[in-house]
Design an enzyme around this catalytic site. Sequence first.
Site, PDB file in Angstrom:
ATOM      1  N   ASP A 133      -4.960  -7.614  -1.634  1.00 32.90           N
ATOM      2  CA  ASP A 133      -3.923  -8.534  -1.142  1.00 32.90           C
ATOM      3  C   ASP A 133      -2.566  -8.209  -1.021  1.00 32.90           C
ATOM      4  O   ASP A 133      -1.986  -7.442  -1.813  1.00 32.90           O
ATOM      5  CB  ASP A 133      -4.124  -9.585  -2.305  1.00 32.90           C
ATOM      6  CG  ASP A 133      -3.674 -11.137  -1.736  1.00 32.90           C
ATOM      7  OD1 ASP A 133      -3.594 -11.443  -0.237  1.00 32.90           O
ATOM      8  OD2 ASP A 133      -3.326 -11.826  -2.516  1.00 32.90           O
TER       9      ASP A 133
ATOM     10  N   HIS B  20      -1.442  -5.332   7.931  1.00 27.37           N
ATOM     11  CA  HIS B  20      -2.705  -4.881   7.524  1.00 27.37           C
ATOM     12  C   HIS B  20      -3.068  -3.400   8.092  1.00 27.37           C
ATOM     13  O   HIS B  20      -3.732  -2.508   7.316  1.00 27.37           O
ATOM     14  CB  HIS B  20      -3.704  -5.589   8.702  1.00 27.37           C
ATOM     15  CG  HIS B  20      -3.668  -7.132   8.182  1.00 27.37           C
ATOM     16  ND1 HIS B  20      -4.040  -7.564   6.743  1.00 27.37           N
ATOM     17  CD2 HIS B  20      -3.731  -8.258   8.689  1.00 27.37           C
ATOM     18  CE1 HIS B  20      -3.902  -8.926   6.709  1.00 27.37           C
ATOM     19  NE2 HIS B  20      -3.735  -9.349   7.945  1.00 27.37           N
TER      20      HIS B  20
ATOM     21  N   LEU C 294     -19.250   9.921  -3.719  1.00 21.20           N
ATOM     22  CA  LEU C 294     -18.921   8.561  -3.983  1.00 21.20           C
ATOM     23  C   LEU C 294     -19.559   7.704  -2.922  1.00 21.20           C
ATOM     24  O   LEU C 294     -19.741   8.353  -1.851  1.00 21.20           O
ATOM     25  CB  LEU C 294     -17.659   8.667  -3.864  1.00 21.20           C
ATOM     26  CG  LEU C 294     -16.795   7.134  -3.958  1.00 21.20           C
ATOM     27  CD1 LEU C 294     -15.560   7.338  -5.043  1.00 21.20           C
ATOM     28  CD2 LEU C 294     -16.305   6.631  -2.626  1.00 21.20           C
TER      29      LEU C 294
HETATM   30  C1  FPP Z   1      -5.110  -9.796   2.460  1.00 22.28           C
HETATM   31  O1  FPP Z   1      -3.874  -9.537   2.661  1.00 22.28           O
HETATM   32  C2  FPP Z   1      -5.694  -8.713   2.866  1.00 22.28           C
HETATM   33  C3  FPP Z   1      -6.489  -9.048   3.992  1.00 22.28           C
HETATM   34  C4  FPP Z   1      -7.144 -10.305   4.374  1.00 22.28           C
HETATM   35  C5  FPP Z   1      -7.492  -7.966   4.716  1.00 22.28           C
HETATM   36  C6  FPP Z   1      -7.520  -6.618   3.965  1.00 22.28           C
HETATM   37  C7  FPP Z   1      -7.550  -5.577   5.074  1.00 22.28           C
HETATM   38  C8  FPP Z   1      -6.794  -4.555   5.125  1.00 22.28           C
HETATM   39  C9  FPP Z   1      -6.002  -3.824   3.990  1.00 22.28           C
HETATM   40  C10 FPP Z   1      -6.827  -3.461   6.203  1.00 22.28           C
HETATM   41  C11 FPP Z   1      -8.245  -3.157   6.888  1.00 22.28           C
HETATM   42  C12 FPP Z   1      -9.088  -2.360   5.890  1.00 22.28           C
HETATM   43  C13 FPP Z   1      -9.893  -1.635   6.192  1.00 22.28           C
HETATM   44  C14 FPP Z   1     -10.296  -0.783   5.191  1.00 22.28           C
HETATM   45  C15 FPP Z   1     -10.117  -1.209   7.541  1.00 22.28           C
HETATM   46  P1  FPP Z   1      -3.058 -11.046   3.059  1.00 22.28           P
HETATM   47  O2  FPP Z   1      -2.960 -11.050   4.633  1.00 22.28           O
HETATM   48  O3  FPP Z   1      -3.873 -12.216   2.664  1.00 22.28           O
HETATM   49  O4  FPP Z   1      -1.649 -10.945   2.407  1.00 22.28           O
HETATM   50  P2  FPP Z   1      -0.671 -12.148   1.979  1.00 22.28           P
HETATM   51  O5  FPP Z   1      -1.359 -12.846   0.755  1.00 22.28           O
HETATM   52  O6  FPP Z   1       0.456 -11.374   1.930  1.00 22.28           O
HETATM   53  O7  FPP Z   1      -0.657 -12.996   3.401  1.00 22.28           O
END
Ligand code: FPP
Length: 226
Positions: A12, A29, A123
């Site tokens: 997150d 992201h 893994l």
């Molecule tokens: C939460 O951050 C993250 C997500 C909803 C997506 C997680 C995806 C990635 C890290 C990238 C893709 C991963 C792979 C393995 C290809 P948020 O957007 O909710 O952040 P915020 O809380 O600061 O708004």
Amino acid sequence: MNKLSHIAIIMDGNGRWAQAKGKTRATGHKKGASIVQDITKQAIKENIKYITYYAFSTENWNRPKKEVDSLMNLFEKYLDKEGSFYIKNNVRFNVIGDISKLSIKLQDKISSIMQKTKANTNLVQTLAVNYGSKDEIIRAVNKANKEHKIINEEIIANYLDTHNLPDVDLLIRTGGYKRISNYLLWQIAYAELSFTKTLWPDFSTSEFKKIIKKFKKIKRNFGTLK
Ligand code: FPP
């Protein structure tokens, strides 16, 4: 010392990381995706056998279309780029979640890498994509119901998307919030929970190592007295 076989991660904070730098959420992201394999490599060094990342939840479809599209695009690019990582590092690639809702192109890329890496032994790296724990449990119970009159714990576990993974030992959530967000609710029954304020794109292998070190010192009782 505690056995540490399976680590699950809620990545997150990408959006806030980007916002703080005046960049788009998509950039956050992208940066978030770029550190996943550093953490995976560290997990291999630490002799961890399973790592499971929450990449896209069943609730994430409710984000603006632009963000959903950019995440789907990012998954495709990630799979194109990282295919060789799994081969080179002897890592098995796995996905949990209802992938039937993803584009056919993405589903094909996922199946292809899963197939190519299925005999890899260092893994198992799992991405949770269109994953929601309640959705997973409902799907499992419906399948189990068709074949079993009486349902027990083992039967449900065998029908979950995680049927080939052990329960989670340690759950890490970055980004400062202390919540589980419908992630692996069944599988974290006895997991230790670790919350850090670090935003996912800033999460480092050294912080990861520290969390692991701390985990290994904790006394886990699994409901008994020891
Ligand atoms: C939460 O951050 C993250 C997500 C909803 C997506 C997680 C995806 C990635 C890290 C990238 C893709 C991963 C792979 C393995 C290809 P948020 O957007 O909710 O952040 P915020 O809380 O600061 O708004």
